[in-house]
Design a protein around this motif. Structure first.
Motif, PDB file in Angstrom:
ATOM      1  N   THR A 131       0.808  -1.222   0.000  1.00  0.00           N
ATOM      2  CA  THR A 131       0.000   0.000   0.000  1.00  0.00           C
ATOM      3  C   THR A 131       0.840   1.272   0.000  1.00  0.00           C
ATOM      4  OG1 THR A 131      -0.145  -0.025   2.413  1.00  0.00           O
ATOM      5  CG2 THR A 131      -1.930  -1.121   1.185  1.00  0.00           C
ATOM      6  N   GLY A 132       2.154   1.132  -0.075  1.00  0.00           N
ATOM      7  CA  GLY A 132       3.019   2.313  -0.053  1.00  0.00           C
ATOM      8  C   GLY A 132       2.993   2.994   1.294  1.00  0.00           C
ATOM      9  N   GLY A 133       2.887   2.213   2.354  1.00  0.00           N
ATOM     10  CA  GLY A 133       2.722   2.757   3.687  1.00  0.00           C
ATOM     11  C   GLY A 133       3.990   3.028   4.460  1.00  0.00           C
ATOM     12  N   HIS A 134       5.150   2.852   3.849  1.00  0.00           N
ATOM     13  CA  HIS A 134       6.399   3.144   4.554  1.00  0.00           C
ATOM     14  C   HIS A 134       6.525   4.642   4.787  1.00  0.00           C
ATOM     15  CE1 HIS A 134       7.971  -0.906   4.232  1.00  0.00           C
ATOM     16  NE2 HIS A 134       7.691  -0.913   2.951  1.00  0.00           N
ATOM     17  N   ALA A 135       7.124   4.997   5.896  1.00  0.00           N
ATOM     18  CA  ALA A 135       7.382   6.406   6.184  1.00  0.00           C
ATOM     19  C   ALA A 135       8.377   6.944   5.162  1.00  0.00           C
ATOM     20  CB  ALA A 135       7.937   6.571   7.596  1.00  0.00           C
ATOM     21  N   THR A 136       8.157   8.144   4.714  1.00  0.00           N
ATOM     22  CA  THR A 136       9.061   8.744   3.731  1.00  0.00           C
ATOM     23  C   THR A 136       9.541  10.094   4.230  1.00  0.00           C
ATOM     24  OG1 THR A 136       7.237   9.804   2.560  1.00  0.00           O
ATOM     25  CG2 THR A 136       7.920   7.643   1.756  1.00  0.00           C
ATOM     26  N   VAL A 137      10.735  10.424   3.857  1.00  0.00           N
ATOM     27  CA  VAL A 137      11.292  11.743   4.127  1.00  0.00           C
ATOM     28  C   VAL A 137      11.513  12.375   2.753  1.00  0.00           C
ATOM     29  CG1 VAL A 137      13.170  13.041   5.191  1.00  0.00           C
ATOM     30  CG2 VAL A 137      12.425  10.871   6.185  1.00  0.00           C
ATOM     31  N   ASP A 138      10.636  13.288   2.396  1.00  0.00           N
ATOM     32  CA  ASP A 138      10.636  13.801   1.028  1.00  0.00           C
ATOM     33  C   ASP A 138      11.068  15.259   0.933  1.00  0.00           C
ATOM     34  OD1 ASP A 138       8.420  14.764   2.277  1.00  0.00           O
ATOM     35  OD2 ASP A 138       6.991  14.005   0.821  1.00  0.00           O
ATOM     36  N   VAL A 139      11.985  15.656   1.778  1.00  0.00           N
ATOM     37  CA  VAL A 139      12.486  17.033   1.735  1.00  0.00           C
ATOM     38  C   VAL A 139      13.130  17.313   0.378  1.00  0.00           C
ATOM     39  CG1 VAL A 139      14.159  18.635   2.764  1.00  0.00           C
ATOM     40  CG2 VAL A 139      12.815  17.123   4.222  1.00  0.00           C
ATOM     41  N   PHE A 140      13.890  16.372  -0.101  1.00  0.00           N
ATOM     42  CA  PHE A 140      14.599  16.529  -1.368  1.00  0.00           C
ATOM     43  C   PHE A 140      13.717  16.161  -2.560  1.00  0.00           C
ATOM     44  CE2 PHE A 140      17.273  14.396  -4.611  1.00  0.00           C
ATOM     45  CZ  PHE A 140      17.943  15.513  -5.079  1.00  0.00           C
ATOM     46  N   THR A 141      12.976  15.068  -2.434  1.00  0.00           N
ATOM     47  CA  THR A 141      12.221  14.557  -3.592  1.00  0.00           C
ATOM     48  C   THR A 141      11.002  15.406  -3.953  1.00  0.00           C
ATOM     49  OG1 THR A 141      10.993  13.036  -2.153  1.00  0.00           O
ATOM     50  CG2 THR A 141      12.974  12.182  -3.235  1.00  0.00           C
ATOM     51  N   ASN A 142      10.538  16.261  -3.051  1.00  0.00           N
ATOM     52  CA  ASN A 142       9.424  17.156  -3.381  1.00  0.00           C
ATOM     53  C   ASN A 142       9.759  18.075  -4.552  1.00  0.00           C
ATOM     54  OD1 ASN A 142       7.414  16.347  -1.645  1.00  0.00           O
ATOM     55  ND2 ASN A 142       7.999  17.765  -0.030  1.00  0.00           N
ATOM     56  N   TYR A 143      11.035  18.359  -4.738  1.00  0.00           N
ATOM     57  CA  TYR A 143      11.466  19.297  -5.778  1.00  0.00           C
ATOM     58  C   TYR A 143      11.797  18.596  -7.102  1.00  0.00           C
ATOM     59  CZ  TYR A 143      11.686  22.287  -1.728  1.00  0.00           C
ATOM     60  OH  TYR A 143      11.361  22.976  -0.586  1.00  0.00           O
ATOM     61  N   SER A 171      10.835  16.020 -10.422  1.00  0.00           N
ATOM     62  CA  SER A 171       9.669  15.786 -11.280  1.00  0.00           C
ATOM     63  C   SER A 171       9.022  14.440 -10.930  1.00  0.00           C
ATOM     64  CB  SER A 171      10.099  15.774 -12.748  1.00  0.00           C
ATOM     65  OG  SER A 171      10.877  14.626 -13.022  1.00  0.00           O
ATOM     66  N   ASP A 172       7.772  14.288 -11.381  1.00  0.00           N
ATOM     67  CA  ASP A 172       7.053  13.037 -11.130  1.00  0.00           C
ATOM     68  C   ASP A 172       7.776  11.849 -11.765  1.00  0.00           C
ATOM     69  OD1 ASP A 172       5.132  14.333  -9.687  1.00  0.00           O
ATOM     70  OD2 ASP A 172       3.676  14.447 -11.339  1.00  0.00           O
ATOM     71  N   ARG A 173       8.339  12.070 -12.944  1.00  0.00           N
ATOM     72  CA  ARG A 173       9.056  10.996 -13.651  1.00  0.00           C
ATOM     73  C   ARG A 173      10.293  10.540 -12.869  1.00  0.00           C
ATOM     74  NH1 ARG A 173       7.638   7.214 -17.130  1.00  0.00           N
ATOM     75  NH2 ARG A 173       9.267   6.732 -18.598  1.00  0.00           N
ATOM     76  N   VAL A 174      11.031  11.487 -12.304  1.00  0.00           N
ATOM     77  CA  VAL A 174      12.217  11.144 -11.502  1.00  0.00           C
ATOM     78  C   VAL A 174      11.787  10.420 -10.218  1.00  0.00           C
ATOM     79  CG1 VAL A 174      14.157  12.096 -10.183  1.00  0.00           C
ATOM     80  CG2 VAL A 174      13.629  12.998 -12.452  1.00  0.00           C
ATOM     81  N   ASN A 175      10.725  10.910  -9.584  1.00  0.00           N
ATOM     82  CA  ASN A 175      10.209  10.244  -8.380  1.00  0.00           C
ATOM     83  C   ASN A 175       9.729   8.828  -8.685  1.00  0.00           C
ATOM     84  OD1 ASN A 175      10.589  11.974  -6.142  1.00  0.00           O
ATOM     85  ND2 ASN A 175       9.022  13.344  -6.958  1.00  0.00           N
ATOM     86  N   GLN A 176       9.133   8.655  -9.862  1.00  0.00           N
ATOM     87  CA  GLN A 176       8.692   7.323 -10.273  1.00  0.00           C
ATOM     88  C   GLN A 176       9.907   6.395 -10.428  1.00  0.00           C
ATOM     89  OE1 GLN A 176       6.787   7.091 -14.160  1.00  0.00           O
ATOM     90  NE2 GLN A 176       5.137   5.865 -13.274  1.00  0.00           N
ATOM     91  N   GLY A 177      10.977   6.915 -10.992  1.00  0.00           N
ATOM     92  CA  GLY A 177      12.210   6.133 -11.121  1.00  0.00           C
ATOM     93  C   GLY A 177      12.830   5.806  -9.773  1.00  0.00           C
TER      94      GLY A 177
END
Length: 194
Positions: A89-101, A103-109
């Protein structure tokens, strides 16, 4: 396929929760029994009511024998039982300070890479548990207090690790399919964001 894995992972989570609940009840019972046992051995109670104190002690009031051995075995299973639902379910905790900036394609990768690594680690853990199970079973090693075969704990943990590994491989395959097709198939990071 997703609905089957979702049902399986929910079943595992329920089993892990039941195990965790049983362990909590056992630990509380053991702590309470240890405390009451200490009171029953107190000089003031033995002198005040020696018959009552002896009778209650003869009933077996005290800590649960081998409680830490049972906790070791049960907690390992609980951890592995919760992993499949969290991964699916994608329920792991994430720290997205860097990944928020990014693109969706890079985050998908990035999700693809982390899910492939997670699947590989889960397969490795399951394999090592299998080897440990075989080793402990052939050696006949038992726990100190309960004299329970150690391989039982390995088998219990292995069952959860196998389900976690299979679901992790499924998630990695679906993430690869997402990258190839450009569409979202599985939930994305439903966990706690920090």
């Amino acid at each position: 396929m997703y609905s089957f894995f979702l049902k399986l992972s929910k079943l595992m989570a329920w089993l892990g929760g039941a195990m965790l609940t049983a362990l909590i009840v056992m630990v509380c019972t053991s702590v309470l029994g240890r405390e009451v046992n200490g009171i029953l051995h107190a000089d003031w109670l033995v002198s005040l009511a020696p018959g009552l104190s002896r009778w209650l002690l003869d009933l077996g009031i005290g800590p649960v024998n081998g409680d830490f051995e049972l906790v070791e075995s049960g907690i390992a299973f609980s951890i592995f039982a919760f992993l499949p639902l969290c991964q699916l379910t994608g329920g792991h905790a994430t720290v997205d300070v860097f990944t928020n900036y990014l693109s969706d394609r890079v985050n998908q990768g990035l999700r693809l890479v982390t899910d492939i690594v997670f699947a590989g680690v889960m397969v490795l853990i399951a394999w090592q548990l299998w080897l440990g199970l075989a080793s402990k079973k052939s050696s006949g090693q038992t726990t100190f207090l309960l004299e329970m075969p150690v391989w039982w704990a390995y088998a219990l943990s292995l069952s959860g690790a196998i389900v976690a590994a299979v679901i992790a491989c499924y998630v990695a395959a679906m993430r690869l399919r997402e990258v190839a097709s450009g569409r979202v198939i599985l939930p994305i990071d439903l966990g706690a964001n920090h």
